[in-house]
Scaffold this active site. Structure first.
Site, mmCIF file in Angstrom:
data_model
loop_
_atom_site.group_PDB
_atom_site.id
_atom_site.type_symbol
_atom_site.label_atom_id
_atom_site.label_comp_id
_atom_site.label_asym_id
_atom_site.label_seq_id
_atom_site.Cartn_x
_atom_site.Cartn_y
_atom_site.Cartn_z
ATOM 1 N N GLU A 17 -7.818 19.232 3.057
ATOM 2 C CA GLU A 17 -8.810 18.499 2.244
ATOM 3 C C GLU A 17 -10.196 19.134 2.349
ATOM 4 O OE1 GLU A 17 -8.411 14.317 1.670
ATOM 5 O OE2 GLU A 17 -10.362 13.999 2.606
ATOM 6 N N ALA A 51 -17.050 10.848 -1.470
ATOM 7 C CA ALA A 51 -16.963 10.522 -0.040
ATOM 8 C C ALA A 51 -17.679 11.604 0.764
ATOM 9 C CB ALA A 51 -15.504 10.440 0.383
ATOM 10 N N HIS A 77 -9.526 13.700 -6.145
ATOM 11 C CA HIS A 77 -9.678 12.263 -5.891
ATOM 12 C C HIS A 77 -10.552 11.672 -7.000
ATOM 13 C CE1 HIS A 77 -8.981 12.463 -1.233
ATOM 14 N NE2 HIS A 77 -8.228 13.349 -1.875
ATOM 15 N N ARG A 107 -9.967 2.991 -5.027
ATOM 16 C CA ARG A 107 -11.033 2.082 -5.441
ATOM 17 C C ARG A 107 -12.387 2.581 -4.959
ATOM 18 N NH1 ARG A 107 -11.870 -3.279 -2.334
ATOM 19 N NH2 ARG A 107 -12.777 -1.677 -1.003
ATOM 20 N N ASP A 109 -15.122 2.570 -1.344
ATOM 21 C CA ASP A 109 -15.690 1.489 -0.519
ATOM 22 C C ASP A 109 -16.735 0.728 -1.323
ATOM 23 O OD1 ASP A 109 -14.192 1.785 1.806
ATOM 24 O OD2 ASP A 109 -15.453 3.465 2.464
ATOM 25 N N LYS A 165 0.472 -1.387 -6.141
ATOM 26 C CA LYS A 165 0.031 -0.039 -6.501
ATOM 27 C C LYS A 165 1.224 0.785 -7.010
ATOM 28 C CE LYS A 165 -3.389 1.142 -3.354
ATOM 29 N NZ LYS A 165 -4.160 1.970 -2.423
HETATM 30 P P1 FAD Z 1 -7.246 -0.767 -3.113
HETATM 31 O O1 FAD Z 1 -5.849 -0.270 -3.156
HETATM 32 O O2 FAD Z 1 -7.820 -1.333 -4.346
HETATM 33 O O3 FAD Z 1 -7.346 -1.836 -1.937
HETATM 34 C C1 FAD Z 1 -8.581 -2.356 -1.514
HETATM 35 C C2 FAD Z 1 -8.364 -3.701 -0.825
HETATM 36 O O4 FAD Z 1 -7.956 -4.662 -1.805
HETATM 37 C C3 FAD Z 1 -7.263 -3.702 0.234
HETATM 38 O O5 FAD Z 1 -7.663 -4.569 1.265
HETATM 39 C C4 FAD Z 1 -6.047 -4.229 -0.511
HETATM 40 O O6 FAD Z 1 -5.124 -4.880 0.363
HETATM 41 C C5 FAD Z 1 -6.691 -5.218 -1.484
HETATM 42 N N1 FAD Z 1 -5.937 -5.331 -2.748
HETATM 43 C C6 FAD Z 1 -5.412 -4.326 -3.488
HETATM 44 N N2 FAD Z 1 -4.830 -4.812 -4.604
HETATM 45 C C7 FAD Z 1 -4.997 -6.158 -4.568
HETATM 46 C C8 FAD Z 1 -4.629 -7.232 -5.438
HETATM 47 N N3 FAD Z 1 -3.959 -6.991 -6.587
HETATM 48 N N4 FAD Z 1 -4.975 -8.500 -5.086
HETATM 49 C C9 FAD Z 1 -5.661 -8.747 -3.943
HETATM 50 N N5 FAD Z 1 -6.035 -7.773 -3.080
HETATM 51 C C10 FAD Z 1 -5.704 -6.490 -3.390
HETATM 52 N N6 FAD Z 1 -13.163 6.953 -0.681
HETATM 53 C C11 FAD Z 1 -14.017 7.633 -1.495
HETATM 54 O O7 FAD Z 1 -15.094 7.113 -1.822
HETATM 55 N N7 FAD Z 1 -13.708 8.889 -1.969
HETATM 56 C C12 FAD Z 1 -12.549 9.515 -1.640
HETATM 57 O O8 FAD Z 1 -12.303 10.640 -2.077
HETATM 58 C C13 FAD Z 1 -11.627 8.843 -0.780
HETATM 59 N N8 FAD Z 1 -10.440 9.400 -0.439
HETATM 60 C C14 FAD Z 1 -9.555 8.683 0.346
HETATM 61 C C15 FAD Z 1 -8.294 9.252 0.637
HETATM 62 C C16 FAD Z 1 -7.385 8.561 1.420
HETATM 63 C C17 FAD Z 1 -6.040 9.169 1.708
HETATM 64 C C18 FAD Z 1 -7.715 7.279 1.957
HETATM 65 C C19 FAD Z 1 -6.752 6.536 2.849
HETATM 66 C C20 FAD Z 1 -8.953 6.699 1.665
HETATM 67 C C21 FAD Z 1 -9.880 7.391 0.847
HETATM 68 N N9 FAD Z 1 -11.115 6.835 0.503
HETATM 69 C C22 FAD Z 1 -11.983 7.533 -0.315
HETATM 70 C C23 FAD Z 1 -11.512 5.516 1.046
HETATM 71 C C24 FAD Z 1 -11.076 4.352 0.117
HETATM 72 O O9 FAD Z 1 -11.775 4.436 -1.107
HETATM 73 C C25 FAD Z 1 -11.412 3.035 0.832
HETATM 74 O O10 FAD Z 1 -10.570 2.865 1.936
HETATM 75 C C26 FAD Z 1 -11.465 1.770 -0.026
HETATM 76 O O11 FAD Z 1 -12.056 0.727 0.746
HETATM 77 C C27 FAD Z 1 -10.108 1.245 -0.499
HETATM 78 O O12 FAD Z 1 -9.580 2.059 -1.464
HETATM 79 P P2 FAD Z 1 -8.072 1.811 -2.013
HETATM 80 O O13 FAD Z 1 -7.873 2.799 -3.072
HETATM 81 O O14 FAD Z 1 -7.109 1.786 -0.894
HETATM 82 O O15 FAD Z 1 -8.266 0.348 -2.622
#
Ligand code: FAD
Length: 289
Positions: A17, A51, A77, A107, A109, A165
């Site tokens: 990455e 990020a 991403h 999504r 943070d 998802k």
């Molecule tokens: P989601 O899948 O939307 O989940 C967010 C929260 O909402 C979780 O607690 C989930 O349980 C809950 N949720 C999901 N769907 C629902 C629903 N339908 N109803 C109720 N609750 C729900 N961040 C960046 O800014 N840039 C990056 O490039 C980046 N790369 C990453 C790469 C990896 C591999 C990982 C693990 C994280 C990365 N992140 C990045 C961080 C990530 O954006 C954060 O962890 C963020 O808080 C959650 O993103 P998500 O896509 O998992 O969100």
């Protein structure tokens, strides 16, 4: 190449990455790190979006450079938090024009103070996944959290959201960093029991800066095994010794993962070619097995 094709191969994969620069004047130094990592010819390279302080506009540019100038598959991403539909659609269109086939849909943070507010056209990554799938023939990945996402009340509930998802079209999952492989093995069992069978890529973070990572682990609820804490306490103030120990720890984790049937490992190499190179060297016979 679509990552779904790569993950269907029987051999192990290793990928790295990078993150985009904060400003134009840092572009050349990031570009040269990208080039050094690409020269290792990994299975693919991912480019984060917004990020680590990186500017999102550079994500497409770097991903395009990886594919076109280095011949390495790129994974771009894309986050949706605080973004309008127009902004997201424009990013997807730029990726399509650049010939990028792989997107990690996130999504992002939620900015501090906006927790209860309206944070964009897409509430969850699953909604972004649907949008990307509508806009083109992309292979789309999503994030997953072996120790649960910080906002979720329980791991079970988080896994139910991961299922949403996958229903939305997510082709594979990449994990947040973890330092205890048993946590991943138990997590994958739970995913499979919930009927989630997409490939899970293990995200491994080689620690070079102990203080920074211990803080990040505290925030994300990532468990630090005693063995790891001892290493950080002993070598944390000696950057070169810490890097050597961190790379050795990550290498051991990866060997154990491959030995236990986890085929796909993604290394959070953070624009550090020496980290990527050392890990690849340490695994040279193992990944060719
Ligand atoms: P989601 O899948 O939307 O989940 C967010 C929260 O909402 C979780 O607690 C989930 O349980 C809950 N949720 C999901 N769907 C629902 C629903 N339908 N109803 C109720 N609750 C729900 N961040 C960046 O800014 N840039 C990056 O490039 C980046 N790369 C990453 C790469 C990896 C591999 C990982 C693990 C994280 C990365 N992140 C990045 C961080 C990530 O954006 C954060 O962890 C963020 O808080 C959650 O993103 P998500 O896509 O998992 O969100």
């Amino acid at each position: 190449m679509k990552l779904s094709e790569l993950f269907s191969l029987t051999r192990p994969t290793l990928s790295f990455e990078v993150f985009p620069p904060k400003a134009q004047d840092l572009f050349d130094s990031v570009s040269s790190a990208v080039s050094e990592i690409a020269d290792l010819n990994p299975d693919y390279m991912s480019v984060t979006y917004g990020a680590g302080g990186g500017t999102s506009d550079f994500t497409v540019k770097i991903a395009e450079d990886i594919e076109k100038n280095h011949g390495v598959t790129a994974l771009a991403h894309l986050t949706c938090v605080s973004s309008s539909k127009e902004r997201v659609d424009s990013q997807i269109a730029q990726l399509k024009n650049a010939g990028i086939e792989n997107i990690l849909a996130l999504r992002g943070d939620i900015p501090k103070g906006m927790e209860n507010g309206d944070f964009g056209a897409f509430k969850y990554a699953s909604e972004l996944i649907c949008e990307i799938k509508k806009q083109g023939n992309f292979c789309v990945g999503g994030a997953c959290y072996p120790e649960g996402h910080t906002e979720c009340k329980s791991l079970d509930e988080d896994i139910s959201n991961i299922a949403k998802k996958v229903e939305a079209g997510c082709d594979y999952l990449t994990t947040q960093m973890f330092f205890d492989n048993d946590i991943l093995y138990s997590y994958i069992d739970k995913l499979r029991k919930k009927g989630i069978f997409v490939p899970v890529v293990a995200g491994i973070m080689p620690i070079t800066n102990a203080k920074q990572i211990m803080r990040a682990c505290e925030l994300s609820g990532t468990a630090l095994p005693k063995r790891f804490i001892k290493i950080a306490e002993r070598f944390g103030d000696k950057p070169q010794a810490m890097a050597q120990a961190g790379i050795a720890y990550a290498t051991e984790q990866i060997i154990d993962l491959y030995a236990n049937g986890i085929k796909n490992v993604h290394v959070y190499s953070m624009n550090k070619p020496f980290v990527a190179r050392k890990i690849q060297e340490n695994l040279s016979e193992i990944i060719n097995d």
